[in-house]
Design a protein around this motif. Structure first.
Motif, mmCIF file in Angstrom:
data_model
loop_
_atom_site.group_PDB
_atom_site.id
_atom_site.type_symbol
_atom_site.label_atom_id
_atom_site.label_comp_id
_atom_site.label_asym_id
_atom_site.label_seq_id
_atom_site.Cartn_x
_atom_site.Cartn_y
_atom_site.Cartn_z
ATOM 1 N N ASP A 183 0.824 -1.210 0.000
ATOM 2 C CA ASP A 183 0.000 0.000 0.000
ATOM 3 C C ASP A 183 0.860 1.264 0.000
ATOM 4 O OD1 ASP A 183 -2.237 -1.588 -0.019
ATOM 5 O OD2 ASP A 183 -2.875 -1.104 2.032
ATOM 6 N N SER A 184 1.900 1.275 0.825
ATOM 7 C CA SER A 184 2.792 2.433 0.876
ATOM 8 C C SER A 184 3.513 2.623 -0.451
ATOM 9 C CB SER A 184 3.810 2.276 2.002
ATOM 10 O OG SER A 184 3.160 2.218 3.246
ATOM 11 N N ARG A 185 3.931 1.527 -1.059
ATOM 12 C CA ARG A 185 4.605 1.573 -2.361
ATOM 13 C C ARG A 185 3.714 2.242 -3.386
ATOM 14 N NH1 ARG A 185 5.166 -4.030 -4.939
ATOM 15 N NH2 ARG A 185 5.434 -4.398 -2.721
ATOM 16 N N GLN A 186 2.484 1.762 -3.466
ATOM 17 C CA GLN A 186 1.551 2.289 -4.466
ATOM 18 C C GLN A 186 1.219 3.752 -4.187
ATOM 19 O OE1 GLN A 186 -2.393 2.506 -4.060
ATOM 20 N NE2 GLN A 186 -1.815 3.891 -5.693
ATOM 21 N N LEU A 187 0.990 4.103 -2.927
ATOM 22 C CA LEU A 187 0.697 5.493 -2.576
ATOM 23 C C LEU A 187 1.892 6.401 -2.871
ATOM 24 C CD1 LEU A 187 -1.245 4.926 0.769
ATOM 25 C CD2 LEU A 187 -2.182 5.828 -1.393
ATOM 26 N N GLY A 188 3.098 5.920 -2.620
ATOM 27 C CA GLY A 188 4.307 6.697 -2.923
ATOM 28 C C GLY A 188 4.463 6.944 -4.413
ATOM 29 N N HIS A 189 4.238 5.910 -5.209
ATOM 30 C CA HIS A 189 4.311 6.080 -6.668
ATOM 31 C C HIS A 189 3.243 7.061 -7.152
ATOM 32 C CE1 HIS A 189 7.424 3.330 -8.056
ATOM 33 N NE2 HIS A 189 7.005 2.430 -7.175
ATOM 34 N N ALA A 190 2.039 6.967 -6.589
ATOM 35 C CA ALA A 190 0.964 7.878 -6.993
ATOM 36 C C ALA A 190 1.315 9.324 -6.624
ATOM 37 C CB ALA A 190 -0.358 7.461 -6.342
ATOM 38 N N HIS A 191 1.851 9.522 -5.429
ATOM 39 C CA HIS A 191 2.223 10.876 -5.002
ATOM 40 C C HIS A 191 3.344 11.422 -5.889
ATOM 41 C CE1 HIS A 191 2.764 14.363 -2.508
ATOM 42 N NE2 HIS A 191 4.030 14.039 -2.299
ATOM 43 N N GLY A 192 4.347 10.598 -6.155
ATOM 44 C CA GLY A 192 5.428 11.017 -7.046
ATOM 45 C C GLY A 192 4.920 11.355 -8.436
ATOM 46 N N GLY A 193 3.960 10.564 -8.917
ATOM 47 C CA GLY A 193 3.369 10.833 -10.219
ATOM 48 C C GLY A 193 2.642 12.164 -10.262
ATOM 49 N N ARG A 194 1.961 12.497 -9.184
ATOM 50 C CA ARG A 194 1.266 13.789 -9.129
ATOM 51 C C ARG A 194 2.267 14.941 -9.043
ATOM 52 N NH1 ARG A 194 -1.992 10.694 -5.844
ATOM 53 N NH2 ARG A 194 -0.986 11.450 -3.947
ATOM 54 N N MET A 195 3.243 14.778 -8.164
ATOM 55 C CA MET A 195 4.192 15.855 -7.919
ATOM 56 C C MET A 195 5.068 16.127 -9.146
ATOM 57 S SD MET A 195 6.577 16.112 -4.571
ATOM 58 C CE MET A 195 8.208 15.839 -5.184
ATOM 59 N N LEU A 196 5.747 15.106 -9.622
ATOM 60 C CA LEU A 196 6.637 15.293 -10.772
ATOM 61 C C LEU A 196 5.852 15.440 -12.065
ATOM 62 C CD1 LEU A 196 9.529 12.878 -9.809
ATOM 63 C CD2 LEU A 196 9.559 15.371 -9.844
ATOM 64 N N GLY A 197 4.674 14.832 -12.133
ATOM 65 C CA GLY A 197 3.841 14.968 -13.322
ATOM 66 C C GLY A 197 3.405 16.402 -13.561
ATOM 67 N N ALA A 198 3.326 17.195 -12.505
ATOM 68 C CA ALA A 198 2.963 18.603 -12.647
ATOM 69 C C ALA A 198 4.158 19.454 -13.084
ATOM 70 C CB ALA A 198 2.411 19.137 -11.330
ATOM 71 N N LEU A 199 5.361 19.049 -12.718
ATOM 72 C CA LEU A 199 6.565 19.835 -12.988
ATOM 73 C C LEU A 199 7.246 19.473 -14.304
ATOM 74 C CD1 LEU A 199 8.903 21.728 -12.014
ATOM 75 C CD2 LEU A 199 9.849 19.713 -10.862
#
Length: 148
Positions: free
Chosen positions: A37-53
């Motif tokens: 769960d933490s792995r998937q949530l971390g990837h999702a957060h990274g995708g949102r953060m870096l996906g915006a930049l």
């Protein structure tokens, strides 16, 4: 003026390469070592953060390289800069066609709504990302070589 443009372009592309290299070889390995769960949530957060930049960074790097190629058209090394800009175009196209669709799905997933094949999709994204990193490292190398 051209010297300033060369330095700004090289630093901008170099920082982008560093971030993407760190994602590929450090952050993804750290995230993949976490519980599911933490792995998937971390990837999702990274995708949102870096996906915006990253869209601004990729397009900005391409624009700076194109300006350098035009401004330096009568200087040695312009062929290397043009080739680097071509590789940055390839990286943008790869991003739009291969990586962004997966990232757009990934960034909305939670442990409650993720698909059964979420890990397979993230592995596919990772393979495409390795290839994109190779392309932008090559572009950066050409830009640095054009300076010498």
């Amino acid at each position: 003026m051209l010297s300033t443009l060369q330095v700004v372009t090289t630093v901008t592309v170099g920082l982008m390469v560093g971030v993407e290299f760190a994602v590929a070889f450090i952050m993804n390995r750290i995230l993949d070592a976490l519980p599911e769960d933490s792995r998937q949530l971390g990837h999702a957060h990274g995708g949102r953060m870096l996906g915006a930049l990253m869209p601004f960074w990729y397009v900005g790097s391409l624009v700076l390289s194109a300006i350098w190629a035009v401004a330096g058209r009568h200087h040695p090394g312009v062929g290397l800069v043009v080739t680097a800009a071509g590789l940055l175009i390839v990286s943008v196209v790869m991003s739009l066609l291969l990586l962004v669709p997966i990232n757009n799905r990934n960034k909305t997933w939670t442990p409650e709504n993720r698909p059964a094949d979420w890990q397979k999709q993230l592995r596919r994204w990772g393979r495409y990302h390795y290839l994109r990193v190779a392309v932008i490292v090559a572009a950066f190398t050409l830009l640095v070589t054009a300076l010498v």
